[in-house]
Write an enzyme that holds these catalytic residues in place. Structure first.
Site, PDB file in Angstrom:
ATOM      1  CB  CYS A   1      -0.884  -0.018   1.248  1.00 43.60           C
ATOM      2  SG  CYS A   1      -1.814   1.502   1.424  1.00 43.60           S
TER       3      CYS A   1
ATOM      4  CD  GLU B   1       1.866  -0.886   8.529  1.00 45.43           C
ATOM      5  OE1 GLU B   1       0.720  -1.352   8.438  1.00 45.43           O
ATOM      6  OE2 GLU B   1       2.113   0.274   8.902  1.00 45.43           O
TER       7      GLU B   1
HETATM    8  S1  SF4 Z   1      -2.422   1.560   5.106  1.00 46.76           S
HETATM    9 FE1  SF4 Z   1      -3.478  -0.376   5.388  1.00 46.76          FE
HETATM   10  S2  SF4 Z   1      -5.563   0.238   6.040  1.00 46.76           S
HETATM   11 FE2  SF4 Z   1      -4.599   2.054   5.130  1.00 46.76          FE
HETATM   12  S3  SF4 Z   1      -5.232   2.060   2.954  1.00 46.76           S
HETATM   13 FE3  SF4 Z   1      -3.245   1.010   3.109  1.00 46.76          FE
HETATM   14  S4  SF4 Z   1      -3.750  -1.156   3.301  1.00 46.76           S
HETATM   15 FE4  SF4 Z   1      -5.591   0.007   3.793  1.00 46.76          FE
END
Ligand code: SF4
Length: 279
Positions: free
Chosen positions: A95, A125
């Site tokens: 992400c 993470e």
């Molecule tokens: S950081 Fe995690 S919760 Fe936030 S948009 Fe990205 S994947 Fe989704």
């Protein structure tokens, strides 16, 4: 019986994007694997397995014939370097907010004496974020742990993307009194904030609250704990199979939410089950 669904529930932008990337990769390449589960939802991972996309758990499993997709939570810096050298192809589905947190950690590492990370030390993470730090650091989960930190010249502060904003803000004010300079990186993602405040709003007005999502999902578990503080009859389930009719006995109002890694169809199945029970 009334079922109220939280305004923000289910897939967030980062998860939706990661799943799109892995699906596209499996159409365009052979032997596609994800390094770690693409998202923390066992049902989605098994859906992908049935499409031929398996999950590898260690670097030893990587070979030059594989296209390796990096999961939404990101991976450690050393792991990324290893994949670049040894995999046939690397496709990054981390992400963008997680990537931003990794970059922030790298910058704080240059600009501060010591870094404090609000998060769970064992979470992939957080391990990824830590791998970009080359000075001393501490991962904390509570305000009390921040209170216990010693005075330093320059602290850096950041958070795992799914942490609670109020806790982060409190820790920020604690740390301000523990150093001459505090540099704060704002890394909590807005999807998390929106899901949490919408879930709290619903949980405040119902007798039973259901939180749907992977038991291994940090953001779903946090939603569960936040709701449980307000609504004692809060249940965390992965699928409707974990529900039973007695949970809804004499109940007029039920609330429903889902973590950022929970597909809509699982939430809908839970909703259907509740309506079925209420008949
Ligand atoms: S950081 Fe995690 S919760 Fe936030 S948009 Fe990205 S994947 Fe989704």
């Amino acid at each position: 019986m009334q079922v109220k669904v939280a305004r923000h529930a289910g897939f967030c932008f980062g998860v939706e994007r990661a799943i799109d990337i892995v699906k596209k990769a499996s159409e365009e390449n052979s032997n596609v694997v994800t390094f770690g589960p693409i998202i923390h939802n066992p049902q989605v991972v098994s859906d992908l397995e049935s499409m031929g996309v398996s999950t590898i758990k260690s670097l030893e499993e990587v070979d030059a014939g594989m296209s390796v997709v990096i999961r939404s939570h990101g991976i450690e810096k050393q792991e990324a370097l290893y994949l670049e050298k040894n995999a046939g192809k690397v496709i990054d589905a981390a992400c963008p907010f997680v990537q931003k947190a990794q970059k922030a950690a790298e910058k704080l590492s240059r600009d501060c004496d010591y870094i404090v990370i609000l998060g769970e030390a064992d979470h992939p993470e957080v391990k990824g974020i830590i791998s970009y730090i080359d000075i001393d650091y501490k991962v904390i989960e509570t305000v009390d742990e921040a209170e216990a930190l010693e005075f330093r010249e320059k602290y850096g502060l950041l958070a795992q993307t799914t942490q609670n904003q109020d806790v982060f803000t409190t820790i920020e004010s604690v740390l301000k009194n523990k150093c001459n300079e505090l540099i704060v990186a704002k890394t909590i993602c807005s999807a998390t904030e929106h899901r949490q405040s919408a879930a709290i709003e619903v949980a405040s007005n119902v007798e039973v609250m259901i939180v749907v999502g992977g038991k291994n999902s940090a953001n779903t578990t946090r939603l569960y704990h936040l709701c449980k503080e307000i609504c004692p009859k809060t249940y965390h389930v992965e699928t409707e199979k974990e529900l039973s009719a007695d949970m809804f006995l004499n109940v007029e109002n039920v609330g429903l939410t889902a973590g950022a890694s929970t597909p809509k169809y699982l939430l809908e199945k839970v909703r259907e089950y509740i309506y079925e029970v209420a008949r």
